[in-house]
Design a protein around this motif. Structure first.
Motif, PDB file in Angstrom:
ATOM      1  N   UNK A  10       4.385  10.233  -0.167  1.00  0.00           N
ATOM      2  CA  UNK A  10       4.030   9.649  -1.575  1.00  0.00           C
ATOM      3  C   UNK A  10       4.147  10.706  -2.755  1.00  0.00           C
ATOM      4  N   UNK A  11       4.197  11.861  -2.659  1.00  0.00           N
ATOM      5  CA  UNK A  11       4.778  12.791  -3.617  1.00  0.00           C
ATOM      6  C   UNK A  11       6.283  12.711  -4.199  1.00  0.00           C
ATOM      7  N   UNK A  12       7.054  12.414  -3.090  1.00  0.00           N
ATOM      8  CA  UNK A  12       8.603  12.026  -3.234  1.00  0.00           C
ATOM      9  C   UNK A  12       8.631  10.550  -4.041  1.00  0.00           C
ATOM     10  N   UNK A  41       0.909  -1.361  -0.018  1.00  0.00           N
ATOM     11  CA  UNK A  41       0.000  -0.065  -0.248  1.00  0.00           C
ATOM     12  C   UNK A  41       0.764   1.274  -0.015  1.00  0.00           C
ATOM     13  N   UNK A  42       1.940   1.323   0.633  1.00  0.00           N
ATOM     14  CA  UNK A  42       2.849   2.269   0.499  1.00  0.00           C
ATOM     15  C   UNK A  42       3.353   2.577  -0.639  1.00  0.00           C
ATOM     16  N   UNK A  43       3.885   1.622  -1.184  1.00  0.00           N
ATOM     17  CA  UNK A  43       4.337   1.413  -2.517  1.00  0.00           C
ATOM     18  C   UNK A  43       3.403   2.234  -3.749  1.00  0.00           C
ATOM     19  N   UNK A  44       2.000   1.794  -3.447  1.00  0.00           N
ATOM     20  CA  UNK A  44       1.075   2.126  -4.517  1.00  0.00           C
ATOM     21  C   UNK A  44       0.359   3.674  -3.870  1.00  0.00           C
ATOM     22  N   UNK A  70      -5.484   2.026   2.913  1.00  0.00           N
ATOM     23  CA  UNK A  70      -4.815   0.613   3.215  1.00  0.00           C
ATOM     24  C   UNK A  70      -3.653   0.931   4.133  1.00  0.00           C
ATOM     25  N   UNK A  71      -2.775   2.108   3.866  1.00  0.00           N
ATOM     26  CA  UNK A  71      -1.500   2.304   5.007  1.00  0.00           C
ATOM     27  C   UNK A  71      -2.038   2.568   6.225  1.00  0.00           C
TER      28      UNK A  71
END
Length: 135
Positions: A60-62, A17-20, A25-26
């Protein structure tokens, strides 16, 4: 599924979820009173689900700039209602990985099981501090 398997699945799903960039979900398996110590400040940590939620948009932006967030190893120890896990993740941009191929994000997670459900109560992220060896 054993408690260890449940915790392993929870963490693997969180990493995905973090990767997506999937914030819902995170947050899904984190306790309302989560405490997180992260790489960036504040140095005394982030407390509470709202504050934890607020840390993710910048990450998420990074990450959309091409950075990775991938699980490399995960160790889990789980009892009946308390568990902890530690992991190494590939986390960084291609340029950062090229400059330092061995660099890994270190992750430690503490969990509590209540009413049949595991929740993350503590999360700690860190990178090793690169300093010259003493002479």
């Amino acid at each position: 599924m054993t408690n260890e398997q449940e915790v392993r699945t929870l963490i693997e799903n969180w990493v995905t979820a973090v990767h997506a960039g999937d914030l819902d979900t995170v947050l899904a398996d984190h306790a309302p009173d989560i405490v997180m110590f992260d790489v960036p400040p504040p140095y005394d940590g982030v407390r509470g689900l709202d504050a934890y939620r607020d840390t993710w948009p910048g990450f998420f932006e990074w990450q959309r700039s091409g950075a990775s967030f991938a699980l490399e190893s995960l160790e889990v120890t789980a009892g009946e209602d308390v568990a902890f896990a530690y992991a190494l993740l590939l986390c960084g941009t291609p340029d950062e990985h090229k400059a330092n191929p061995a660099l890994r994000l270190r992750l430690t997670i503490g969990l509590h099981k209540a009413a049949g459900r595991w929740q993350v109560t503590h999360e700690h992220h860190s990178f090793p501090l690169d300093t010259p060896e003493p002479a």
